[in-house]
Design an enzyme around this catalytic site. Structure first.
Site, short mmCIF file in Angstrom:
data_model
loop_
_atom_site.label_atom_id
_atom_site.label_comp_id
_atom_site.label_asym_id
_atom_site.label_seq_id
_atom_site.Cartn_x
_atom_site.Cartn_y
_atom_site.Cartn_z
N ARG A 192 7.86 -5.38 3.98
CA ARG A 192 7.67 -4.28 4.93
C ARG A 192 8.90 -4.25 5.83
NH1 ARG A 192 2.77 -7.19 4.79
NH2 ARG A 192 1.00 -5.96 4.01
N LYS B 127 1.12 -9.02 7.89
CA LYS B 127 0.02 -8.46 8.68
C LYS B 127 -1.08 -9.50 8.86
CE LYS B 127 0.32 -3.49 7.78
NZ LYS B 127 -0.40 -2.32 7.20
N HIS C 9 9.42 2.54 3.28
CA HIS C 9 8.20 1.93 2.75
C HIS C 9 8.02 2.24 1.26
CE1 HIS C 9 4.57 -0.31 3.49
NE2 HIS C 9 3.84 0.59 2.87
N ARG D 298 9.11 -0.53 -0.95
CA ARG D 298 8.11 -1.58 -1.18
C ARG D 298 7.16 -1.16 -2.31
NH1 ARG D 298 4.79 -5.74 1.16
NH2 ARG D 298 2.60 -5.13 1.39
N HIS E 212 -1.14 -8.65 0.10
CA HIS E 212 -2.36 -7.88 0.24
C HIS E 212 -3.56 -8.82 0.36
CE1 HIS E 212 -0.59 -4.05 -1.84
NE2 HIS E 212 -0.30 -4.13 -0.55
N TYR F 173 -1.65 0.38 -7.58
CA TYR F 173 -0.43 0.52 -8.36
C TYR F 173 -0.70 0.68 -9.85
CZ TYR F 173 1.89 -0.65 -4.04
OH TYR F 173 2.33 -0.63 -2.75
#
Length: 311
Positions: A166, A189, A257, A260, A283, A292
């Site tokens: 990110r 995150k 982004h 990514r 994730h 994806y």
């Protein structure tokens, strides 16, 4: 951290909301933007219930919210032009608040928690094609006449595409992280830690930037610097990417982004394991990474329809 709820919300509800928001920030490491969104979403909901029932709703009153109350709020929201996606987000915030409040106050929140979010089509990530991603890497350095700035921009963009970082993660690197090792420890995150292999091209790009950077680099300093030596603002990289995509004729979805997304999609196209890609992206849920696979399938169908002789 959050706005003060308007007077039409009872003091007890206001205090409960503030306690919940404080907990979300402290225990779940929610960002300021997330806290602000939660605050706005729950205030909207509680404010509607006040108007809907014709008076301030204390904790006892909101614990008795019914299915019909929920339907009325959702119908009003949609009538006001709120999209299904935005309403689903608001409902998620309200449910999270109610789950916490029910545990604290000891009431049954079934009417709220059983409310179904409106259906909407999830937006698929918009990755760049592999040749477009390579073109971006070849063109980024042309956006600045200062050699060290050009090298800096290329180093950041290479980390986004080559490592799937990110932009906040790339710009969060410190002087102590350089020279970049073959394997980098990233805190993403929610303070989720992951181990990220660093391609030689990314290490070389950062090394070149460091050789040219005119600012002293202490271990605690930000690795990527602005013109005056401060931490690099992400808007600068967004602007570089905007100029690059304009030069290459790429769509507006070609953002930092998107690099990514491109990292993940191109790994999947090359036969990468979905679980491994999940770990690389950081994730928390595999379902997020599975998005994806839909991108890959959509690309496959596009190629099929364009090239099959019977299509």
């Amino acid at each position: 951290m959050s706005q003060t709820p308007p007077p039409l919300i009872s003091p007890a509800c206001r205090d409960a909301l503030q306690s919940w928001l404080t907990g979300q920030a402290a225990l779940n490491d929610a960002s300021e933007n997330t806290i602000a969104a939660y605050n706005s979403d729950v205030i909207d909901f509680l404010g509607f219930m006040t108007n809907h029932h014709g008076g301030q709703q204390g904790l006892a009153a909101i614990s008795r919210i019914s299915v019909s109350d929920m339907r009325a709020w959702m119908a009003r929201s949609r009538a006001d032009g709120l999209s299904a996606r935005s309403l689903a987000r608001k409902l998620s915030a309200v449910k999270t608040f109610y789950r916490w409040l029910a545990e604290r106050e000891g009431f049954e929140p079934t009417a709220v928690l059983s409310t179904r979010a409106p259906k909407f089509t999830k937006k698929l990530p918009r990755p760049l094609a592999q040749d477009a991603a390579r073109a971006v890497l070849d063109t980024v350095e042309l956006q600045s006449e200062r050699p060290w700035v050009a090298a800096r921009d290329l180093a950041v963009i290479t980390l986004l595409y080559g490592c799937g970082l990110r932009i906040s993660e790339a710009l969060g690197l410190k002087g102590q992280d350089a020279p970049l090792p073959p394997v980098l420890r990233i805190i993403g995150k929610g303070d989720k830690e992951r181990i990220m292999p660093v391609l030689p091209a990314a290490r070389d790009a950062v090394d070149k930037y460091l050789r040219l950077c005119p600012h002293p680099m202490k271990p605690e300093d930000p690795l990527f610097r602005g013109i005056r030596g401060g931490a690099l603002n992400p808007r600068i990289i967004q602007g570089v990417m905007a100029r690059t995509r304009a030069q290459l004729g790429l769509p507006s979805t070609a953002t930092p982004h998107a690099l990514r997304h491109s990292f993940a999609t191109h790994l999947l196209e090359a036969g990468g394991d979905l679980r491994a890609i999940q770990e690389l992206l950081g994730h928390a849920s595999l379902s997020t990474t599975q998005t994806y696979t839909a991108v890959d399938t959509a690309h496959l169908m596009e190629v099929y329809q364009r090239t099959h002789p019977k299509a």
